[in-house]
Motif scaffolding. Sequence first.
Motif, short mmCIF file in Angstrom:
data_model
loop_
_atom_site.label_atom_id
_atom_site.label_comp_id
_atom_site.label_asym_id
_atom_site.label_seq_id
_atom_site.Cartn_x
_atom_site.Cartn_y
_atom_site.Cartn_z
N GLY A 11 30.67 12.64 12.46
CA GLY A 11 31.78 12.42 11.54
C GLY A 11 33.03 11.97 12.26
O GLY A 11 33.38 12.52 13.31
N GLY A 13 36.26 11.77 10.92
CA GLY A 13 37.55 12.14 10.34
C GLY A 13 38.44 12.72 11.42
O GLY A 13 38.15 12.60 12.62
N GLY A 14 39.52 13.33 11.00
CA GLY A 14 40.47 13.88 11.97
C GLY A 14 39.85 14.91 12.89
O GLY A 14 40.11 14.93 14.10
N ILE A 33 29.23 9.77 15.74
CA ILE A 33 28.33 9.16 14.77
C ILE A 33 29.02 9.18 13.40
O ILE A 33 29.44 10.24 12.94
N GLU A 34 29.11 8.02 12.75
CA GLU A 34 29.77 7.94 11.44
C GLU A 34 28.89 7.17 10.46
O GLU A 34 28.52 6.04 10.71
N MET A 36 29.63 6.06 7.44
CA MET A 36 30.30 5.02 6.65
C MET A 36 30.60 3.80 7.55
O MET A 36 30.57 3.89 8.76
N VAL A 156 23.70 11.01 10.86
CA VAL A 156 22.89 12.06 11.45
C VAL A 156 22.05 12.65 10.32
O VAL A 156 22.58 13.09 9.30
N THR A 190 31.76 16.89 9.48
CA THR A 190 31.34 15.97 8.42
C THR A 190 32.16 16.10 7.15
O THR A 190 31.87 15.45 6.15
N HIS A 215 36.89 10.30 -0.64
CA HIS A 215 36.06 9.12 -0.36
C HIS A 215 34.59 9.48 -0.63
O HIS A 215 34.24 10.65 -0.67
N SER A 221 26.84 16.79 3.66
CA SER A 221 25.54 16.73 4.36
C SER A 221 25.51 17.65 5.59
O SER A 221 24.46 18.19 5.94
P1 ADP Z 1 37.62 16.31 8.34
O1 ADP Z 1 38.87 16.22 7.53
O2 ADP Z 1 37.04 17.67 8.35
O3 ADP Z 1 37.77 15.68 9.67
P2 ADP Z 1 36.64 13.93 6.97
O4 ADP Z 1 36.20 13.96 5.57
O5 ADP Z 1 37.96 13.31 7.28
O6 ADP Z 1 36.55 15.44 7.53
O7 ADP Z 1 35.57 13.17 7.86
C1 ADP Z 1 34.20 13.49 7.83
C2 ADP Z 1 33.41 12.24 8.19
O8 ADP Z 1 32.06 12.58 8.41
C3 ADP Z 1 33.42 11.19 7.10
O9 ADP Z 1 33.86 9.96 7.64
C4 ADP Z 1 31.96 11.11 6.65
O10 ADP Z 1 31.58 9.82 6.25
C5 ADP Z 1 31.24 11.53 7.92
N1 ADP Z 1 29.88 12.06 7.70
C6 ADP Z 1 29.49 12.96 6.76
N2 ADP Z 1 28.19 13.24 6.87
C7 ADP Z 1 27.71 12.52 7.93
C8 ADP Z 1 26.43 12.37 8.55
N3 ADP Z 1 25.36 13.06 8.14
N4 ADP Z 1 26.32 11.52 9.60
C9 ADP Z 1 27.40 10.83 10.04
N5 ADP Z 1 28.61 10.93 9.50
C10 ADP Z 1 28.79 11.76 8.45
#
Ligand code: ADP
Length: 449
Positions: A11, A13-14, A33-34, A36, A156, A190, A215, A221
């Motif tokens: 993921g 995100g931040g 790993i992301e 999106m 993932v 995630t 989003h 997941s």
């Molecule tokens: P946080 O605020 O806790 O950092 P975010 O919602 O900003 O969380 O970011 C979580 C990220 O994880 C998103 O960009 C989402 O697309 C990504 N993500 C969620 N599940 C998976 C997965 N199984 N594999 C890869 N990326 C994932």
Amino acid sequence: APQNYDVVVVGSGGAGLAAAIQASDAGAHVVIIEKMPTIGGNTIKASVGMNAAETRFQKMKGIEDSKELFYDETLKGGKFKNNPELLREFVELAPDAIEWLDGNGIALNDITITGGMSIDRTHRPADRSAVGGFLISGLVKNINKRNIEVLLETSVAEILFEDGVVTGVKVVDEYNDSRILNAKSVIVSTGGFSANRELVVKYRPELDGFVTTNHKGATGSGIAMLQKIGADTVDMGEIQIHPTVEQTTSYLISESIRGGGAILVSQAGKRFYNEMETRDKVSAEIIALPEKSAWVIFDEQVRLNNKAADEYLAKGFVVSAPTVEELAVKLNMDQNSLAATLERYNQFVEKQDDEDFGRKTALRHPLNQAPFYGILIAPGVHHTMGGVTINIDTAVLDSQKQPIRGAWAAGEVVGGIHGANRIGGNAVADIIIFGILAGRNAAEYALAN
Ligand code: ADP
């Protein structure tokens, strides 16, 4: 052949980006790993800022605050359901996290307030813009500077687990090809599950039909993957609805607009509640109105203090007018009521005493500078407070409260920190504070084992 890393971050995100930066600085070989096509997750949509008490930036502005008060107000806002150990760690480490960001070129040195707090402690960019975009672009610069690998459009699918120890992940790319990445540490960041309607409605049937501000990657997941290797969860039914969401676009109207002095008015042209109460309470009051929606009303001075307001104007859903009476006409509202409401509110500002609803904060200035603005809002699903359990080292815990070796989690995927209601400005604090910690501990563990 499988690829080898020390730390896999799931993921972007931040929480994930902060973790990856810190893990890399601790000497680990890291990959992000992301799933999106773009970096930033739901964090990029964060609006108001990052809470922290006893920071250098507060001191520079002469704001007196204490960690104790920040702790107490967060606990009260969370209806005393917060995990006290995690909350203590959160409050203690918040000023360091502000400094960590600043040291990485991300200065959050303007300060505002959100609902449920009594002191200006929400740190945001100097230009008073929304925090999310600023934060993500700053973190991405740091990722690039360190040459940290980021795999986009790659999910993932599974955390690999052998003899009680995490050994890596199975990823699936955009062509549906899967492969194995070996790593001693996997950091799951995630995010939450606000965009997973099925899961939201499973825990909270009454939220069926609500829009979400999140989003579409916010599916939860990571929670399911961690449960598969034994992780426990907490507070899964604690799902936050945010009171001020524009319904045609699902756009969040930042709490910084109210924090900058805006009020909430019903279709009858009347205030109906303390706008600076916590999100759960304000949302409940809006849902209790006959029309189940309300107007965020503000003036030119509020707009000038909030870059976000210009974004809303550009989106086209802000109604504006040169006088209060003309605004009322456009909002299909009784002219006299709206004018009387503003006049009465303005008197409360002069006296710094809201006799009607006891609003104590952000009675900033009288709403009397043309043009006047209104945005129609109603609540939307915004944040999932529940998630996997961790200890104060961000190690994922099983149902016996024992750490699962090699599994770490940070950010919205984690439950417990916010209790039954998250305070505005505490999500960004959460992801940065625990992201840094996860990065440091995951790297240290991976390099030592
Ligand atoms: P946080 O605020 O806790 O950092 P975010 O919602 O900003 O969380 O970011 C979580 C990220 O994880 C998103 O960009 C989402 O697309 C990504 N993500 C969620 N599940 C998976 C997965 N199984 N594999 C890869 N990326 C994932």
